[in-house]
Design a protein around this motif. Structure first.
Motif, short mmCIF file in Angstrom:
data_model
loop_
_atom_site.label_atom_id
_atom_site.label_comp_id
_atom_site.label_asym_id
_atom_site.label_seq_id
_atom_site.Cartn_x
_atom_site.Cartn_y
_atom_site.Cartn_z
N UNK A 271 3.57 -5.03 0.48
CA UNK A 271 2.55 -5.16 1.53
C UNK A 271 2.49 -3.89 2.38
N UNK A 272 3.63 -3.31 2.66
CA UNK A 272 3.66 -2.07 3.44
C UNK A 272 2.96 -0.94 2.68
N UNK A 273 3.11 -0.92 1.36
CA UNK A 273 2.38 0.06 0.55
C UNK A 273 0.88 -0.16 0.69
N UNK A 274 0.47 -1.43 0.61
CA UNK A 274 -0.95 -1.75 0.71
C UNK A 274 -1.52 -1.33 2.06
N UNK A 275 -0.78 -1.53 3.13
CA UNK A 275 -1.24 -1.15 4.46
C UNK A 275 -1.48 0.35 4.54
#
Length: 329
Positions: A271-275
């Motif tokens: 999710x942090x990558x997606x953000x």
């Protein structure tokens, strides 16, 4: 009129018809059932029709809505999967001088200012009630209310975090799971993380997480593999589309407002990558496409699995390209 759920619970007798719409199909089904219960509608007095059949069954719909019940009691007509193109016919039905049945219109996401919402939100004898997917706060409240009502006395914090991370896209799925977990822990009256992990896999939670978080992180092979497992377990394409919609809305909140959801540790990195790689414009574009995909699943007759596989592959490839572009900058 614009309604909230409290208005629905207390005001059905004051209107002729209600529009129940939004992305949470489970909550829509629940409210339709509740309307029939509150108005004391017997099975023989309920006439339901899908919007795709409206033209063919228009005469039957008006006949049922404007005639007295052969069995006595109140009558209800339900139009499912309605869209803005049905607004003229629906308004004519509700305004018919001989209308004797209560009218319930069920719909998916509808645009503000569109034909259906404009009609139901502006009238005095009609009302519109949106059904949005539960966020972390409302989901936690729902979990506590249902489990405590079932006799559960304690919910461990890590168990609550796990449930709020995995549930919420569909009220029907959430309530079904809560009934299951309440039975599973009935002897000890306490819900722990291990209990939740043992019960949730039947809903495909692990594979669903792998699918959604891999997709938005640009992990193409993992996305396709997770989707294979979901379809092998007979996951419904409509449900997966609604969960993707909820997932992208959480991503939008994180990107635009910095509101990071509570995440299980296994998916936090993705999710942090997606953000980092998605921006507001890209996410809004995906949400529009998801709305269109849900419409296609309802109306085109094309196999839902094929439509979703094509959509997921293209979107995961797009995410991978965004990730490469970010690294290049």
């Amino acid at each position: 009129m614009k309604w909230k759920e409290a208005d629905f619970n207390n005001g059905l007798s004051q209107v002729r018809a209600v529009l129940i719409y939004g992305p949470d199909a489970g909550q829509i089904d629940e409210l339709c059932d509740r309307a029939a219960e509150k108005l004391q509608i017997e099975k023989d007095n309920l006439f339901a029709v899908d919007s795709n059949d409206l033209k063919e069954k228009q005469d039957a719909l008006f006949a049922e809505a404007c005639s007295a019940s052969m069995f006595g009691g109140n009558k209800m007509v339900l139009v499912a999967n309605a869209g803005d193109s049905d607004a003229k016919l629906i308004s004519e039905l509700i305004e018919h001088p001989g209308l004797g049945a209560f009218v319930v219109i069920a719909a998916g996401d509808l645009r503000a200012g569109g034909g259906l919402r404009a009609y139901f939100e502006s009238g005095d004898k009609v009302a519109a009630l949106p059904c949005y997917t539960d966020d972390a706060r409302t989901l936690a409240t729902l979990i506590q209310k249902d489990l405590f009502a079932a006799g559960i006395q304690q919910i461990a914090p890590d168990a609550m975090n796990y449930m709020t991370a995995h549930l919420g896209a569909d009220r029907g799925i959430t309530r079904s799971f809560l009934r299951k977990i309440a039975i599973y822990v009935d002897d000890k009256k306490t819900v722990g993380l291990e209990d939740v992990e043992k019960c949730l896999p039947d809903t495909g939670a692990a594979d669903t997480d792998d699918f959604m978080f891999s997709l938005t992180a640009g992990h193409i092979a993992q996305t396709c593999k997770a989707l294979d497992r979901l379809f092998f377990d007979n996951a419904e394409p409509n449900m997966l589309v609604r969960m993707l919609d909820s997932h992208f809305k959480k991503l939008l909140d994180a990107v635009v407002a910095g509101q990071m959801p509570r995440l299980f540790w296994k998916v936090a990195d993705k999710f942090n990558i997606a953000v980092r790689i998605w921006d507001e414009e890209e996410i809004v574009s995906v949400l529009v496409r998801l709305n269109e995909l849900e419409r296609q699943l309802r109306t085109t007759g094309m196999p839902g699995e094929i439509l979703l596989r094509d959509f997921a592959l293209k979107l995961s490839v797009r995410a991978a390209k965004l990730a490469i572009k970010k690294r290049g900058n």
